[in-house]
Structure formats: structure tokens, C-alpha cells
Scaffold this motif. Structure first.
Motif, PDB file in Angstrom:
ATOM      1  N   LYS A   1       0.814  -1.209   0.000  1.00 48.88           N
ATOM      2  CA  LYS A   1       0.000   0.000   0.000  1.00 48.88           C
ATOM      3  C   LYS A   1       0.853   1.267   0.000  1.00 48.88           C
ATOM      4  CE  LYS A   1      -3.850   2.099   2.478  1.00 48.88           C
ATOM      5  NZ  LYS A   1      -4.772   1.933   3.616  1.00 48.88           N
ATOM      6  N   GLY A   2       2.009   1.210   0.648  1.00 42.36           N
ATOM      7  CA  GLY A   2       2.841   2.395   0.824  1.00 42.36           C
ATOM      8  C   GLY A   2       3.315   3.045  -0.464  1.00 42.36           C
TER       9      GLY A   2
ATOM     10  N   PRO B   1       6.525  -9.947   2.957  1.00 42.47           N
ATOM     11  CA  PRO B   1       7.760  -9.180   3.165  1.00 42.47           C
ATOM     12  C   PRO B   1       7.680  -8.357   4.448  1.00 42.47           C
ATOM     13  CG  PRO B   1       6.636  -8.486   1.140  1.00 42.47           C
ATOM     14  CD  PRO B   1       5.798  -9.526   1.770  1.00 42.47           C
ATOM     15  N   LEU B   2       8.808  -8.155   5.066  1.00 41.58           N
ATOM     16  CA  LEU B   2       8.856  -7.268   6.232  1.00 41.58           C
ATOM     17  C   LEU B   2       8.867  -5.822   5.785  1.00 41.58           C
ATOM     18  CD1 LEU B   2      11.481  -9.156   8.411  1.00 41.58           C
ATOM     19  CD2 LEU B   2       8.983  -9.165   8.630  1.00 41.58           C
ATOM     20  N   GLN B   3       9.605  -5.561   4.690  1.00 46.41           N
ATOM     21  CA  GLN B   3       9.727  -4.195   4.176  1.00 46.41           C
ATOM     22  C   GLN B   3       9.676  -4.203   2.655  1.00 46.41           C
ATOM     23  OE1 GLN B   3      13.434  -2.644   5.703  1.00 46.41           O
ATOM     24  NE2 GLN B   3      12.425  -1.897   7.540  1.00 46.41           N
TER      25      GLN B   3
ATOM     26  N   PRO C   1       7.872  -0.402   6.106  1.00 49.11           N
ATOM     27  CA  PRO C   1       7.157  -1.591   6.576  1.00 49.11           C
ATOM     28  C   PRO C   1       6.077  -1.993   5.575  1.00 49.11           C
ATOM     29  CG  PRO C   1       7.319   0.052   8.314  1.00 49.11           C
ATOM     30  CD  PRO C   1       7.804   0.708   7.051  1.00 49.11           C
ATOM     31  N   PHE C   2       5.999  -3.284   5.302  1.00 51.13           N
ATOM     32  CA  PHE C   2       5.013  -3.789   4.348  1.00 51.13           C
ATOM     33  C   PHE C   2       3.603  -3.640   4.916  1.00 51.13           C
ATOM     34  CE2 PHE C   2       2.358  -7.278   2.677  1.00 51.13           C
ATOM     35  CZ  PHE C   2       2.395  -6.945   1.348  1.00 51.13           C
TER      36      PHE C   2
END
Length: 144
Positions: free
Chosen positions: A48-49, A103-105, A110-111
Motif C-alpha cells: 500500500k505504501g 515481506p517485512l519491508q 514496513p510492508f
């Protein structure tokens, strides 16, 4: 008898990731996504980021995936084109995505997942069949 669309969606189930393509501000872009194939749609999960989901939601997109890095002799590429809609996954769909680690990032952020549902209007399968063992060769440059 299976149709080409059925074959394409079956191939898509054999790989977990692909690329969603659309345009944003009249410029084309490609973004990675995780997917699974439902009864009548392909559900995509992306970060989303980056904001790409805003360009995809309500727009015509193409989702493509392939097995090009698999080392198999029979290579394929699938493209599904249709209108993507932002969606909230069902509990079953959420469980399917959560079965694999996320994924963590993404790009040091941050994912945060966001989901799109694509009902394919057009599906294309391309195949490359090699009768003999192929060797992967990459272009190399010469340093002088």
C-alpha cells in the motif's frame, strides 16, 4: 475440454508472484504483486505504501506472470487483462495469503498489504518449448 483461459489460470497457480501493469499520470508502470487464483478472479496483494493500488483500482490493468527463471524446458508467460477493483479479501483468501510469509519491508518501508481483485476479460498464454537442454546465456561486456 479445458479452454485457453483455463490453461492460463492453471499455469498462474504454479507461481506465487507476478507484475501488475497500468498507467499513472499517463505514464506506464509495472509493480510486483503476490497473487492467487480464485474461482472467477485473480486476487492480488501489493504494498500500500507505494500508492500504486490507487492507480490500479477501477482501472484496466494487465497482470502477468511466468516461469522464465525456473530452469524448465517448457517456458510460459500468462497475461490477464481486465478492470481491477480494490477489495477486502474473504477470510479464506486472507488465509491463503497468510500461508506464505509476507515481506517485512518494501523499499525500506514496513510492508502494508492492499488487495485488488481482477476479473480477466482477456487472457493470453505464450509458450516457448525447447526440445533439448538449453543453456542460459547473458550478454557480457568486454572491459578494455
Amino acid at each position: 475440454m479445458p479452454t485457453d483461459d483455463d490453461r492460463a489460470l492453471q499455469l498462474l497457480t504454479s507461481v506465487p508472484f507476478g507484475r501488475v501493469t497500468t498507467s499513472m499520470r499517463a505514464m506506464p508502470f509495472v509493480a510486483p504483486a503476490r497473487h492467487f487464483v480464485g474461482a472467477d478472479s485473480v486476487v492480488l496483494r501489493m504494498h500500500k505504501g507505494l500508492g500504486y493500488h490507487r492507480a490500479c483500482g477501477g482501472s484496466v490493468v494487465t497482470y502477468s506472470a511466468d516461469n522464465f527463471g525456473s530452469g524448465e524446458r517448457n517456458l510460459w508467460s500468462v497475461q490477464c487483462t481486465g478492470t481491477a477493483q480494490l477489495t477486502a479479501p474473504t477470510p479464506r483468501e486472507t488465509a491463503l495469503f497468510e500461508a506464505e510469509p509476507q515481506p517485512l519491508q518494501v523499499d525500506s518501508e514496513p510492508f502494508e498489504p492492499v488487495y485488488l481483485r481482477l476479473v480477466p476479460q482477456f487472457v493470453i498464454v505464450h509458450t516457448l518449448d525447447y526440445a533439448v537442454e538449453r543453456q542460459v546465456r547473458h550478454a557480457a561486456s568486454t572491459i578494455i
